[in-house]
Write a protein that holds these residues in place. Structure first.
Motif, PDB file in Angstrom:
ATOM      1  N   VAL A   6       0.870  -1.169   0.000  1.00 13.49           N
ATOM      2  CA  VAL A   6       0.000   0.000   0.000  1.00 13.49           C
ATOM      3  C   VAL A   6       0.907   1.219   0.000  1.00 13.49           C
ATOM      4  CG1 VAL A   6      -1.792   1.274   1.225  1.00 13.49           C
ATOM      5  CG2 VAL A   6      -1.782  -1.231   1.310  1.00 13.49           C
ATOM      6  N   THR A   7       0.689   2.128  -0.938  1.00 15.44           N
ATOM      7  CA  THR A   7       1.553   3.297  -1.036  1.00 15.44           C
ATOM      8  C   THR A   7       0.744   4.496  -1.506  1.00 15.44           C
ATOM      9  OG1 THR A   7       3.676   4.073  -1.902  1.00 15.44           O
ATOM     10  CG2 THR A   7       2.255   2.887  -3.437  1.00 15.44           C
ATOM     11  N   GLY A  11      -0.341  11.903  -4.724  1.00 17.05           N
ATOM     12  CA  GLY A  11      -1.555  12.173  -3.962  1.00 17.05           C
ATOM     13  C   GLY A  11      -2.615  11.105  -4.069  1.00 17.05           C
ATOM     14  N   MET A  12      -2.278   9.978  -4.712  1.00 17.07           N
ATOM     15  CA  MET A  12      -3.262   8.914  -4.926  1.00 17.07           C
ATOM     16  C   MET A  12      -2.892   7.659  -4.149  1.00 17.07           C
ATOM     17  SD  MET A  12      -3.706   9.706  -8.985  1.00 17.07           S
ATOM     18  CE  MET A  12      -5.002   8.546  -9.400  1.00 17.07           C
ATOM     19  N   HIS A  13      -3.912   7.071  -3.519  1.00 24.67           N
ATOM     20  CA  HIS A  13      -3.755   5.854  -2.718  1.00 24.67           C
ATOM     21  C   HIS A  13      -3.689   4.652  -3.649  1.00 24.67           C
ATOM     22  CE1 HIS A  13      -4.267   3.281   0.816  1.00 24.67           C
ATOM     23  NE2 HIS A  13      -5.203   2.628   0.155  1.00 24.67           N
ATOM     24  N   VAL A  14      -2.620   3.875  -3.524  1.00 25.18           N
ATOM     25  CA  VAL A  14      -2.374   2.750  -4.427  1.00 25.18           C
ATOM     26  C   VAL A  14      -2.229   1.464  -3.623  1.00 25.18           C
ATOM     27  CG1 VAL A  14      -0.855   1.825  -6.231  1.00 25.18           C
ATOM     28  CG2 VAL A  14      -1.148   4.307  -5.997  1.00 25.18           C
ATOM     29  N   VAL A  15      -2.965   0.429  -4.014  1.00 28.89           N
ATOM     30  CA  VAL A  15      -2.874  -0.885  -3.374  1.00 28.89           C
ATOM     31  C   VAL A  15      -2.487  -1.903  -4.445  1.00 28.89           C
ATOM     32  CG1 VAL A  15      -4.104  -2.696  -2.109  1.00 28.89           C
ATOM     33  CG2 VAL A  15      -4.660  -0.284  -1.692  1.00 28.89           C
ATOM     34  N   ARG A  16      -1.456  -2.709  -4.137  1.00 29.08           N
ATOM     35  CA  ARG A  16      -1.010  -3.713  -5.107  1.00 29.08           C
ATOM     36  C   ARG A  16      -1.080  -5.111  -4.507  1.00 29.08           C
ATOM     37  NH1 ARG A  16       4.567  -2.229  -7.668  1.00 29.08           N
ATOM     38  NH2 ARG A  16       5.173  -1.440  -5.627  1.00 29.08           N
ATOM     39  N   GLY A  75      -4.251  11.444 -16.896  1.00 34.43           N
ATOM     40  CA  GLY A  75      -2.855  11.867 -16.821  1.00 34.43           C
ATOM     41  C   GLY A  75      -2.251  11.595 -15.460  1.00 34.43           C
ATOM     42  N   ARG A  76      -3.021  11.792 -14.402  1.00 34.09           N
ATOM     43  CA  ARG A  76      -2.545  11.497 -13.050  1.00 34.09           C
ATOM     44  C   ARG A  76      -2.314  10.000 -12.883  1.00 34.09           C
ATOM     45  NH1 ARG A  76      -3.405  15.083  -8.763  1.00 34.09           N
ATOM     46  NH2 ARG A  76      -3.845  17.190  -9.492  1.00 34.09           N
ATOM     47  N   LEU A  77      -3.222   9.208 -13.436  1.00 31.19           N
ATOM     48  CA  LEU A  77      -3.068   7.757 -13.379  1.00 31.19           C
ATOM     49  C   LEU A  77      -1.820   7.321 -14.144  1.00 31.19           C
ATOM     50  CD1 LEU A  77      -4.056   4.918 -12.694  1.00 31.19           C
ATOM     51  CD2 LEU A  77      -5.676   5.082 -14.585  1.00 31.19           C
ATOM     52  N   ALA A  78      -1.581   7.940 -15.283  1.00 31.63           N
ATOM     53  CA  ALA A  78      -0.388   7.617 -16.076  1.00 31.63           C
ATOM     54  C   ALA A  78       0.891   7.901 -15.284  1.00 31.63           C
ATOM     55  CB  ALA A  78      -0.390   8.418 -17.379  1.00 31.63           C
ATOM     56  N   ALA A  79       0.891   8.995 -14.536  1.00 27.79           N
ATOM     57  CA  ALA A  79       2.074   9.349 -13.736  1.00 27.79           C
ATOM     58  C   ALA A  79       2.347   8.284 -12.676  1.00 27.79           C
ATOM     59  CB  ALA A  79       1.870  10.712 -13.084  1.00 27.79           C
ATOM     60  N   VAL A  80       1.266   7.740 -12.089  1.00 28.82           N
ATOM     61  CA  VAL A  80       1.420   6.672 -11.089  1.00 28.82           C
ATOM     62  C   VAL A  80       2.004   5.425 -11.744  1.00 28.82           C
ATOM     63  CG1 VAL A  80       0.177   5.089  -9.566  1.00 28.82           C
ATOM     64  CG2 VAL A  80      -0.406   7.525  -9.571  1.00 28.82           C
TER      65      VAL A  80
END
Length: 269
Positions: A6-7, A11-16, A75-80
């Motif tokens: 989890v990271t 500014g976006m919460h990401v779960v892998r 675009g924000r998703l692409a940056a992630v």
């Protein structure tokens, strides 16, 4: 369910979940939801994929954004994804998450190898009159007031109002649904509509020329289920209609939804 990682990125919460070396599968939730809406299908998908769930800006545990235009969210998703070193991915979007997935492929074709759209309305004219539980909660004049005082029970009713089958609403989903503000939610809906009004999803997908899976519940109360046939004109598109399923196939029919996604990704390898 435990998560591998989890990271927070941009500014976006990401779960892998799942093995990092496996083919990447990105799950994008719809308006007012969060990555928790995918809980029931993640275990099956993570057996074969590196599954990435991202809370979109202003949703769940992610920060608000200055703009909620669909291409800017993409675009924000692409940056992630760039930071994670992922691509090409299979981008899976639920409802308006399908618009973000499509815009991601438009903006960064190098990042998207295939698309799966679940309950994503093709154009504004396919939108149905919304269930009363949602109308009251989201429309003026009562909407802003009820939004501030909404209880867990009210939030659960909002979710089940778009389902045709009894569902177990994940506690995380209820808690994270509280995070989105009324004004943000209304803005997101407006920008989503603008995206498909400018150009319908089938038109956009035809121009992209990537493999597409479309899953639609035959009992969807948000979008006219017959509108799913419009996707049949898209080259490389496969359309699956789920009987007795509403707007949330991941919660209403997780086994079938997971199987269809795995079959789709396996066929592309």
């Amino acid at each position: 369910m435990g998560h591998d990682d989890v990271t927070r990125l941009h500014g976006m919460h990401v779960v892998r979940d799942g093995p990092r070396q496996a083919p990447p599968l990105v799950l994008i939730h719809g308006s007012g939801f969060s990555g928790a809406s995918w809980h029931p299908v993640v275990p099956a998908l993570a057996g074969r994929h590196h599954v990435v769930r991202i809370d979109l800006p202003g949703h769940g545990r992610s920060s608000p954004a200055p703009s909620y235009d669909v291409p800017e969210q993409a675009g924000r998703l692409a940056a992630v994804l760039d930071d994670l070193g992922l691509g090409p991915v299979t981008a899976v979007g639920h409802s308006s998450g399908g618009y973000i997935a499509t815009a991601l492929a438009e903006r960064r074709p190098d990042l998207v190898g295939s698309l799966a759209l679940i309950s994503s309305g093709p154009s504004p004219d396919a939108l149905l009159s919304q269930p009363a539980a949602l109308r009251v909660l989201t429309a003026p004049p009562l909407g802003p007031l009820l939004w501030r005082i909404r209880s867990d029970a009210m939030l659960r009713r909002g979710v089940t109002a778009v389902c045709t089958r009894p569902v177990n609403v994940p506690d995380d989903l209820v808690a994270e649904a509280r995070a989105i503000g009324y004004r943000t939610f209304r803005t997101v809906l407006c920008r989503n509509t603008a995206y498909i009004a400018e150009r319908s999803l089938p038109e956009r997908l035809t121009a992209l020329d990537v493999p597409v899976l479309v899953i639609f519940g035959a009992g969807d109360p948000r979008w006219d289920p017959s509108s799913a046939h419009r996707y049949e004109a898209v080259p490389k598109a496969r359309v699956e209609h789920l009987p007795d399923v509403g707007h949330l196939p991941m919660l209403e029919a997780p086994e079938t939804t997971g199987r269809l996604l795995l079959e789709f990704t396996a066929a592309g390898r």
